[in-house]
Design a protein around this motif. Sequence first.
Motif, short mmCIF file in Angstrom:
data_model
loop_
_atom_site.label_atom_id
_atom_site.label_comp_id
_atom_site.label_asym_id
_atom_site.label_seq_id
_atom_site.Cartn_x
_atom_site.Cartn_y
_atom_site.Cartn_z
N SER A 923 52.67 33.62 34.69
CA SER A 923 51.57 34.51 34.32
C SER A 923 50.40 34.39 35.29
CB SER A 923 51.09 34.18 32.90
OG SER A 923 52.13 34.41 31.97
N LYS A 924 49.70 35.51 35.43
CA LYS A 924 48.50 35.57 36.23
C LYS A 924 47.47 36.45 35.53
CE LYS A 924 50.33 34.82 40.90
NZ LYS A 924 50.42 35.37 42.26
N PHE A 925 46.19 36.18 35.83
CA PHE A 925 45.10 37.02 35.33
C PHE A 925 44.82 38.10 36.36
CE2 PHE A 925 44.52 33.07 33.03
CZ PHE A 925 44.11 33.48 31.77
N VAL A 926 44.78 39.35 35.91
CA VAL A 926 44.49 40.48 36.79
C VAL A 926 43.25 41.19 36.26
CG1 VAL A 926 45.33 42.63 37.78
CG2 VAL A 926 46.93 40.74 37.37
N TRP A 927 42.19 41.19 37.06
CA TRP A 927 40.91 41.79 36.65
C TRP A 927 40.77 43.19 37.23
CZ3 TRP A 927 37.14 39.59 33.48
CH2 TRP A 927 37.36 38.26 33.12
N SER A 928 40.06 44.04 36.51
CA SER A 928 39.79 45.39 36.99
C SER A 928 38.46 45.86 36.45
CB SER A 928 40.91 46.36 36.57
OG SER A 928 40.99 46.44 35.15
N LYS A 929 37.89 46.83 37.16
CA LYS A 929 36.64 47.46 36.73
C LYS A 929 36.92 48.93 36.51
CE LYS A 929 31.88 48.42 38.12
NZ LYS A 929 30.85 48.29 39.18
N ASN A 930 36.56 49.40 35.33
CA ASN A 930 36.88 50.76 34.92
C ASN A 930 38.37 51.03 35.11
OD1 ASN A 930 34.20 51.34 34.24
ND2 ASN A 930 33.71 51.94 36.34
N TYR A 931 39.15 49.97 34.88
CA TYR A 931 40.61 50.00 34.92
C TYR A 931 41.14 50.36 36.31
CZ TYR A 931 40.05 49.60 29.93
OH TYR A 931 39.71 49.15 28.69
N GLU A 932 40.37 50.02 37.33
CA GLU A 932 40.80 50.12 38.70
C GLU A 932 40.76 48.72 39.30
OE1 GLU A 932 42.01 52.64 40.29
OE2 GLU A 932 41.67 54.15 38.73
N PRO A 933 41.74 48.37 40.14
CA PRO A 933 41.75 47.00 40.70
C PRO A 933 40.44 46.69 41.43
CG PRO A 933 43.82 48.13 41.17
CD PRO A 933 42.89 49.16 40.58
N ILE A 934 39.99 45.47 41.27
CA ILE A 934 38.76 45.03 41.94
C ILE A 934 39.13 44.57 43.34
CG2 ILE A 934 36.86 43.39 41.87
CD1 ILE A 934 37.08 43.37 38.85
N GLU A 935 38.78 45.38 44.34
CA GLU A 935 39.11 45.05 45.72
C GLU A 935 37.91 44.49 46.47
OE1 GLU A 935 40.64 48.63 47.36
OE2 GLU A 935 42.50 48.60 46.19
N ASP A 936 36.70 44.85 46.01
CA ASP A 936 35.49 44.37 46.67
C ASP A 936 35.07 43.06 46.03
OD1 ASP A 936 33.19 44.00 48.03
OD2 ASP A 936 32.07 45.65 47.10
N ASP A 937 35.31 41.96 46.76
CA ASP A 937 34.95 40.66 46.20
C ASP A 937 33.51 40.27 46.50
OD1 ASP A 937 35.14 40.29 48.88
OD2 ASP A 937 36.57 38.62 48.80
N SER A 938 32.73 41.21 47.05
CA SER A 938 31.32 40.89 47.31
C SER A 938 30.50 40.93 46.04
CB SER A 938 30.75 41.89 48.32
OG SER A 938 30.76 43.21 47.80
N ARG A 939 31.03 41.51 44.97
CA ARG A 939 30.28 41.61 43.72
C ARG A 939 30.70 40.56 42.71
NH1 ARG A 939 25.98 44.17 44.60
NH2 ARG A 939 25.74 44.29 42.34
N LEU A 940 31.98 40.16 42.75
CA LEU A 940 32.51 39.24 41.74
C LEU A 940 33.20 38.07 42.42
CD1 LEU A 940 34.16 41.47 38.98
CD2 LEU A 940 32.22 39.96 38.69
N ASN A 941 33.14 36.96 41.74
CA ASN A 941 33.89 35.77 42.16
C ASN A 941 34.80 35.38 41.00
OD1 ASN A 941 34.77 33.51 43.58
ND2 ASN A 941 33.21 32.23 42.63
N ILE A 942 36.09 35.46 41.21
CA ILE A 942 37.05 35.22 40.13
C ILE A 942 37.65 33.84 40.32
CG2 ILE A 942 39.21 35.99 39.08
CD1 ILE A 942 38.48 38.82 39.93
N ASP A 943 37.58 33.04 39.26
CA ASP A 943 38.09 31.67 39.28
C ASP A 943 39.02 31.49 38.09
OD1 ASP A 943 38.51 29.02 39.83
OD2 ASP A 943 36.70 28.34 38.80
N THR A 944 40.23 31.07 38.36
CA THR A 944 41.24 30.89 37.32
C THR A 944 41.75 29.47 37.36
OG1 THR A 944 41.90 33.21 37.45
CG2 THR A 944 43.44 31.68 36.41
#
Length: 1434
Positions: A923-944
């Motif tokens: 399993s993996k966590f997949v994040w999206s904004k407005n149900y579109e993949p988050i490609e711009d990592d300048s706004r978010l930092n995802i830590d799992t």
Amino acid sequence: MIEDQSYKMSPKAKRAKQNLISEDKENEAMDYSVPIFTGREVNISGITDTEEERIKESAAYVAKRNLFATGEGVSVSKVAKSTSEEEHHEKKSRKVAIRESAERVAMKKTLEETQAFHKKLNQDKLLHAPEFIIEPRSHTIWEKENVVFRCSVAGWPAPRVTWYKNNVPIDVQAHPGKYIIESRYGLHSLEITTCEFDDTAQYRASAMNVKGEVSVYASLVVKRYKGEIDASLLHAGNLSMSPFAVTPYGYASRFEISFVDKFDVAFGREGETMSLGCTVVINPDIKRFKPDIEWYRNGVLITPSKWVQMQWSGERASLTLTHANKEDEGLYTLRVAMGEYYEEYSGYVFVRDADAEIPGAPGAPLDVQCLDANKDYVIVSWKQPAVDGGNPILGYFIDRCEVGTAHWTQCNENPVKFARFPVTGLIEGRSYIFRVRAVNKAGVSLPSRVSEPVAALDPADRARLRSHPSAPWTGQIIVTEEEPAEGVVPGPPTDLQVIEATKNYVVLSWKPPGQRGHEGIMYFVEKCVAGTEDWQRVNTEIPVKSPRFAVFDLSEGKSYCFRVRCCNSAGIGEPSEATEATVVDDKLDIPKAPGRIMPTRNTDTSVVVTWTEPPDAKELVGYYIESSVEGSGRWEPCNNNPVKGTRFICHGLSNGEKYIFRVRAVNAAGLSEFSQDSEPIEVKAAIAAPSQPYDIVVLESVRDSMVLGWKQPKVTGGTEITGYYVNYCEVVDGVPGKWKEANIKAVTERAYRIENLKENMVYQFQVAAANLAGVGTPSQPSKPFKCEEWTIAVPGPPHDVKCTEVRKDSLVLLWKEPVYTGRSPIVGYYVDMKETEAKEERWRSVNKKPLQKKYLKIDGLTQGVSYVFRVRATNQAGVGKPSDVTDAVLAETRPGTKEMVVDVDDNGVISLNFECDQMSPDSKFVWSKNYEPIEDDSRLNIDTKGGKSKASFKNPGEDDLGIYSCIVTDTDGVSSSYTIDEEEMKRLLALSHERQFPTVPLTSELAVEILEKGEVRFWLQAEKLSGNAKANFVFNDKEIFNGEKYKMKVDQKTGLIEMIMDKLEDKDEGTYTFQLQDGKATNQSSLVLIGDVFKKLRDEADFQRKDWQRKQGPHFVDELGWEVTDECNVMLKCKVANIKKETHIVWYKDDREIMVDEEHDFKDGVCTLLISEFSKKDAGTYEVILKDDRGKDSSELKLKDTAFADLMNEVCRRIALSATDLKIQSTAEGIRLYSYVTYYVEDLRVGWVHNDTQIKFTDRVKTGVTGEQIWLQINEPTPQDKGKYIMELFDGNTAHKKTIDLSGQAFDEAFAEFERLKQAAIAEKNRARVLGGLPDVVTIQEGKALNLSCTVWGDPTPEVSWLKNEKSFVSDANCILRFESGKNVSFSISTVSTHDSGKYSIVVKNKYGTETSDVTVSVYIPEEERESEQEKQK
């Protein structure tokens, strides 16, 4: 190791599995017991790692290197491969023709990526040694099955990979069709077809280039079924048949044994009770045929004891460890046998150390055993603990206890480091148990588990008793001897040797002499320094009975020789031959550290760790493995019982964390140094190829191409899918043709256009998914699709429709836009839904207006109802074809469903957090904004990490508004979302600022107050403080500290911070600051004391200090003040304290003492001074002084200006309140209205109102005050003067009113009286009267002239007459009476005589009245004349 275990497990056959054995049991081939080797005697080489094999392996490397250098090895491989390809040309034509091209493309990309990465690591910026990215996995299979070993290797130049079996290069030419060695898409593989039992071996992949070489290992275990079943039935393609077994009743039966509710890897602690169990299901169930239940630990059969209990209920088998110890740690295997057939299930049990009684003490030793027991001697051995408590273990204490007693005796005075110790002084025939305790500088550990009882007997006697027991064991053996033979001196012992030598002791062993008679013998041991003949008896007091002896008290490093003599009642025999010189030192060295620590992934909570045996290791007991989360610096033991072999599975790790490992070897001499730390490895399940994609649909069709869409495989294989491969075939008359590859390079999207198709031809399609582990199984062939031009105007179907965030009443539907848009752009979408079981006509649209977005949250679902959904696109031409229907979705909130939560941490970081406890290893966590993949990592930092994922905002703002969702792959739809709108963002930003810059909340800011003695107290109050809170005190930017001048205090319980200064001086003017720090939270509060503020505070402090000092004597409690009494007098008063009889009080006004008639008695502590009829003349400064021998105090009251005005206002108020009601008085002039007050002062202003109109005073109407009377005079009243009159008395603040009604009868009566009084006044005014001029008495000398005059008045002019002595008197010559001008009256006598004496009265009279004025005239004669006259008369 495998051979050592072959005798431990019962040799029963194992049936063929219906599925391949799970790779999770790879331990079974190494350090775990593998039951599959126990059914027959086998000799498997290559499994264990011996010194001989390492030599062979080195030789193989050299040989292979030479082959690579000459190219011979390469040519042989090519010949072998070509031979195999000729046999399978038809089968592999596509792979050879197309995949080789894909290999070159993939290899080129891989080289570019790895080259860019390794340029940073190498000095030459280009070359780097081989490195295995994916290592081959070990396998356990049945005979006749195929197996594939896969690996991936990086390096430049491209490494050459060679495969070995038991360190011998595999020659594919020598075994045509047996081995297939391939390299595809950067993956190297070795396929072994139709495996046989002899294929069980250790396989190695060796990668080599000019920078070096590296090898990885994997084991293959091929299991053989030992029944009387046709071996052909065990082919890999026919695994569904049932196994056979023979029952005790002689007929063949089919049994299916399965385990339900199985025990997993278990963790316990010493002293706890642990239970393992499985529910066993046997089909068919034969009641009279009960299964055999056996439990094994590390392959050794377990028997019931006080430590272990086993139960079988008929359905469930369980094993209970009543008091777990580290000796119980190991692999537990449950074997259930039905006749000749059995099934097994295994799980590892870990036992941690109990909490030490002394902090920092080591763990308890384990596995205490008694070796080489004899009549009075036994060797006790044990294993060192894995936990040393943080300090090196200094040694061990050995305790013994005689069986049947509870008294423990310590056997050694000083700790011994060697893990074996000879215990002497035992009593023959008695039984003992032993235990061991470890010691370090912190203290002594808990004792180990006690050993099994051992009897102090001759080994021959013990063996005889075991073979012929005569009675139940009682813990004591009675030894009887034969009748001794007298006179036989025993001969010398034989075969004397040193069997063990350490720094602490030397153990001797010998054999009894042949000549000893029938009498029992004993021994004396002698020693001498090597090279001398100075023999000394060691056991001088007590002879030894056993042919074993431990010699202590030897000098370390010296060499000794030993010999033994026998003795009995006949005497002491000759000595034995002396031993060779023995150096007192440890013969067994502490092992060196293991090497090549290599962790590999196993499951989501375990890692396989392998290592190499340390060189020159002797008598290894096993290994301890420790793990540490990378960067933490904290090491935890992975096992508490040393494991043998060089491979171990470390369980109980946290999924997603990165761990490093280290290993140390153990033997009796001690523990080695730790190995080097391994490379970090992330704990996650090992990868596998993905499952099949499904639901293939056509998204667009033109004349020569078609666009396909499909759904992602439900199982990704533990890693993300890297792409898809599409196959297609032509379908002619319903018969599929040959499959062809549509794409050479994997496509990442789940939609792909297949080019160069034939128009109007029918095609079928297959899709296979790929990941790092390889290409998965292709999907089932799709239904036939015809390749033809779509000419419709409406859009094609949307694709990739899926449901997420499923809850009991809602879900979110996602989709992708159609590939075929029709003749005009798409303007929106319609979502349809229906219940799963409903008919097609039950489809209904969810939205009435077309949606612009490609997602929709659908509310209003019914809990427990199953739904399906589809999406239709629309353009100007109309609504297009619906998408493929989704899988059925049940509207329910799954148990354990967790929602996404927003959090703001202590650093002010805003984050979205999602947690999942249903994750699989893939399993993996997949994040999206407005149900579109988050490609711009300048706004978010995802830590799992593990089952938690956090998306942290880097710089939150308006650009971050939207719906954030998270999906957990390879789960049953675990997902959630969170909406951040403008209001929520404002709230989060405010909270972020508060958390980022936390403050210590204050109840009150910094304040200052003056204490009783004039001390200055600075203080502030915090809402709450922790025990770690501290405060800094700053004055004018410089920190001040506690001392004589400053007394500082911080009370964490109440939150009060204060600082006290004795006094304020001029240099203390400035800014005071209290700085608080409580953890991360800070705050400060400042107080500026400068200028007038400081002077005022300083003066107040000085005053307070002086005031405190004055209060030590008589003093004023209440300063001098005033009050107005009810009589409108002013009373000055003050309250005093601390007085005594001798205390005096003096009053002053304007520095002049006021004399007081009577002394004050200080009743009730009040002093007063009464001032009657207070007025302006009483204004001034009043002072009162108290004094006695203790001191004096004064109080001053200024009654001037404003203070005087305030007092007069109060006086006026009291006077106004004392005013009587208005009354009416008639006078000759008119009517008077009046009121009386206590007394009148000029400050009391008086006003009059007539009929609500202020009276303007004139000569006719006027007001005035006469004494205490305040009046209004109305002269010559007229009817207009009637009405209501109000007298207003204004005291400076308030108007006090008195009212009277002057009308009606009151006016008439007053007016009549006025008329009367007026007439009387006229008469009084005009009546005749003497106005003045006449004295009352006139004394005059005789002969003098008398002149009297007066003025009279009257209208009309009065008549004047005189009387003398009440008789009329008229003018004559002597007395002249005149009345002139109607007012002047005179009376004169020119020469008075005594006859003129008398009372003269003037009477004036007119018509209004008469008035008389009297004057007495007295004429006297002088003395001389009187004497002369008397003489004359004589």
